[in-house]
Structures are given as C-alpha cells and as structure tokens.
Design a protein around this motif. Structure first.
Motif: not given
Lengths: 308, 196
Positions: A212-213, A269-271, A275-280, B119-122
């Motif tokens: 996607d990136n 998404q790059s972060l 692995h510098r931030t969580l997938h959401s 940040t995805g918090k519900l």
C-alpha cells in the motif's frame, strides 16, 4: 451531437446535462476497489498462498462479488432508461469505454466466483460444486489461469473506471490519459488497505501494508503529474486545474484526498511497517475514505470544468 | 507582506481550510508526541501528580502570545485584524465548567480525543462520538436557552482594553504568571508524587 459533446456539455450552458450525482463516484470507487481486490487475489493465488489456512483469499472474492453488486446497483440507479440496460449486451463497440466496461463487469462476476471456489468453505463443498472446487484447488494449471485472469480483469476494471472519464473530451478536467493509471493506483491502494484491515494472517497484513505504501507513493506522483499536465496545457485545462488550486474544490481535494487519504496514511503506515508505531485500523480507513473522496472530487470537478 | 494573511487576501476561503488542516495536523502531532493521546496522562493533572498538560498548554499560550506581540511590534502583524471571540461572562464560565467536567469524566478534551483516535484508541473514539452527540444536543436546545446563551455580554475585548492597562505590561505579567505556575507545578507534582 459534436457540439453537444465537445462544447455545450457543461453546467454553465446546459445545467440539465450536469447530471452525475453520487451514484457514479460510488460506482467508480467500488469498481476500482474490486479491481484492486481481484489483482491482489490473483497475486495471492499465483504465489500459492491459497494453500494456507489463514489465507485472505478465502473471503476476498466473496467480498468482491458483494461490492460489485452494490456498485452495479449504483450504476443502475443512475440510468435514465433502466429497462434498456440489456441493450448494452447486444453489441460490443471497440471505441466505447462504456461498452468495454459493460462487458468487463459481466466477466468479473464469473472470475470472482471461480476464484472463490478455490477456497470454498468446507460446509459448501458438497455435490458437484464441491467436486469442482476440489478439482480447481488441486490443479496448478487451473490456479495459474484463475490467478492471471483475476490479475488481468482486475487491472482492466481499474483502468476502465478512469478511461470512462478521460474519454469525455467535453470536460477539460478529465482530459488526461493519466486518469486511467490514477484510478487504477487508487483502487489498488484502497484494496490493499482493505485487505490489510481484514486479513488475519500477520504476513499478509504486513505485505499489504508495504504494498500500500508503494501504491500510495505512485498515486501521489501520478496525481502531481496529472496536475502538471493540466497546468502546462491550454487555458481551458489551466482553468480546470484551478478548480483544485484555489477554486471551489481546493479544500476537499488537498485535505480529503491528498492530506487525509494519501500523505498522512503514508507517514503513519511507514512508521508501522518499520515497527516504530502500532498498526491500527485508522490508516486503512483513511486510505479507503480518501479513495472515495477522490472519485467524488474528480466526478464533480470534471462536470464543473468546461472549454473556454 | 502583512499578517493575518487571510484578512489581507493572500489566500481565499478554500486555501484557508488547507492551511487550517496543515496547522491542525502539526498541532495534533505535537500533542501526541507530548503524550496527550493518553487519557491517563491527561487526567493526571486533576490528581496533581503529573501537571504536564498545564505546563505544555501554558507554554503554548506564552509562546503564541510573545510571537503575536513581537510580530505586532515589528509591524508584520496587524493585531486589530486578528479575530477575537466575543465575551459572554456567565455562559462562558458555565461552558468552561461543563468542558472541565467532561474532561475529568471522559479523560479527554475535544482536541486530544481526535489525537487519541489517530493512535487507534477506542475510548477516544467513544469520547468523540459523545462530543458530536453533545454538539448536536446543544444545537437543538439553543433556541430554548438563547436568553442564557447571550447574557452578560461585554463584546469583543481583551484584558489590556478592559482593564485599561498597557499591552506590554499584561504580556509581562502573563510571562511572570507562567514562570510562577511552572515553579508551583513542580512543587505540587513532587508533593503528590510522594503520596502516590
């Protein structure tokens, strides 16, 4: 007829011909999304991932079939003479994108249905359908053919949604061959985001996020080339570009499409993939919403643009 | 080139929304980096063991105030053209208390709830839905509370104008207040950290 198509066909001269409402952008969005999911399904099949229990290819074609039906319904609602829809299938006009689209859409249904058969759920694998599904799943040649057909038809469907607009010479905003590429990339990006959101296999999720990136980056480049093309053309095209460069579609284009739909998801998404931030789920939702807004902006701004 | 840019016609309504978006994203980014996407961090200021929100927000206020003051003195910014919200004393005090109560109960303010959604918090999403519901309810109720809503109006004013004080003196006083506040906040944090 030539005058109607080339010069009069705009809201400033013939307001009643300013006719496309929500149905067309929704249909173009769903068409692009389905094209993208078909290409991803084809790729997954060619890579042999359908043998994995957690493969998203067990649901993707079914989702594609459902979305296609919604898209066709939107298209049907837009038709002025609904009872004559069958006439599209009494001929094939090589130079008409609408004729191409009508036939491509007809071929997409069986292609998706056969792709779904490969990973048909166990409770449906009964009788002749079950035997056919088993035969398909165990035949490398069949998998190869289904994979490539889905890739090809998905690509054609994605490009067609853009060519449908770009072939209408009466609208300077649409008058670019890049529109087919742009809509294909937007559809691929939305489909990758969608699969990223629904896949339960981590490898597939990460793969689609990375893909996607790339799609988003290419879409950004294509979008800028598209605007450059308009700005370096004649006065009518420059006026069309001005619709999103200070004109009435500026905010929704730069905020809804470029900012929230492309740049911010690309950064987040790059972060995530490094692995510098969580997938959401936020990022895929933003990408998919941005893809929908892109269709609305292009369909509405296109109808607003006219020859000077 | 003179600021405010919008007022002096550097860009129109549409472009101003794009500028607002870029500023908003920047604001949200720095809120998130300050840890303000976390309801726990935010409500800690009410338990007095972490006054980061107070410090960050007061720093932002002082920075903006000094920036506006210096730009005005340099002749780059025309302060008379900067939009000011009209003051309604009682309704705004009540509104501030309602917002504060919502902040304590929900853990967010409107801006930080948007940051937490990003940040995805519900919980942030639920808070924002409540915010939208509250806004809708307020809009529906407004005709019935119009009298209260527009009472105790003192128009568009500022502290220097209202109290007839020199502008620079008020700026200096706010800076001193901030320095005192930061010092006091440190003392309070240490005192309440020991209890915790």
């Amino acid at each position: 007829m030539t005058e109607l198509v080339l010069t009069r066909h705009n809201a400033m001269i013939d307001p009643l011909l300013h006719a496309w409402g929500w149905e067309i952008p929704v249909y173009l969005f769903l068409g692009g999304l389905i094209g993208g999911t078909m290409m991803i399904t084809g790729y997954i099949l060619l890579k042999g991932r359908h043998r994995e229990n957690s493969c998203v290819c067990s649901v993707l074609p079914l989702v594609g079939l459902a979305l296609l039906s919604v898209g066709m319904l939107a298209l049907f609602l837009d038709l002025e003479h609904k009872l004559y829809v069958w006439r599209l299938y009494t001929t094939f006009q090589f130079s008409s994108p609408m004729s191409w689209g009508a036939w491509i859409l007809l071929l997409v249904y069986p292609a998706l249905a056969v792709a779904w058969l490969v990973r048909l759920p166990a409770f449906l694998r009964v009788g002749q359908v079950g035997r056919l599904a088993d035969a398909l799943a165990e035949s490398p040649r069949a998998i190869w053919a289904i994979g490539y057909v889905n890739l090809a038809l998905g690509g054609m469907l994605g490009i067609y949604t853009g060519v449908l607009l770009s072939s209408l010479g009466s609208r300077p905003f649409w008058n670019s061959a890049l529109l087919g590429v742009l809509f294909l990339l937007s559809g691929l990006s939305a489909a990758a985001a969608f699969v990223h959101m629904i896949a339960w296999d981590r490898t597939e999720r990460e793969l689609l996020a990375r893909a996607d990136n790339i799609f988003i980056s290419l879409e950004l480049v294509t979008l800028m080339l598209f605007l450059t093309g308009l700005l370096t053309s004649g006065a009518s095209h420059q006026a069309a570009a001005a619709l999103v460069l200070g004109g009435p579609f500026t905010a929704v284009f730069w905020v809804g499409v470029v900012g929230l739909g492309l740049v911010i998801p690309l950064v987040l998404q790059s972060l995530a993939v490094t692995h510098r931030t969580l997938h959401s789920a936020i990022v895929p939702v933003m990408v998919i919403a941005g893809s929908l807004v892109l269709r609305f902006v292009f369909v509405y701004a296109g109808q607003y643009s006219h020859w000077l | 080139m003179m600021a405010p840019f919008f007022k002096f016609g550097l860009f129109g309504d549409e472009a101003s929304l794009v500028v607002a978006f870029v500023i908003g994203i920047g604001f949200g980014f720095f809120l998130e980096r300050a840890g303000f996407a976390s309801a726990r961090k935010l409500v800690s200021q009410f338990y007095l063991n972490d006054l980061a929100v107070f410090k960050v927000m007061f720093t932002a206020i002082v920075t903006a105030m000094l920036g506006v003051t210096y730009l005005s003195w340099m002749g780059v910014l025309d302060l008379s053209q900067v939009y000011l919200v009209p003051t309604f004393v009682v309704p705004q005090i009540v509104g501030g208390l309602v917002l504060g109560a919502g902040f304590v109960i929900g853990g967010y303010c409107p801006g930080t709830s948007a940051v937490s959604i990003a940040t995805g918090k519900l919980d942030g999403l639920l808070f924002a839905l409540g915010l939208l519901g509250g806004t809708l309810a307020f809009a529906e109720l407004l005709p019935h509370i119009q009298g209260f809503f527009s009472m105790t109006s003192i128009g568009t004013t500022t502290i220097p104008v209202y109290f007839n004080l020199p502008y620079g003196l008020v700026v200096f006083a706010v800076v001193l207040m901030a320095l005192g506040g930061f010092y006091g906040a440190g003392l309070i944090e240490r005192a309440f950290a020991k209890r915790a």
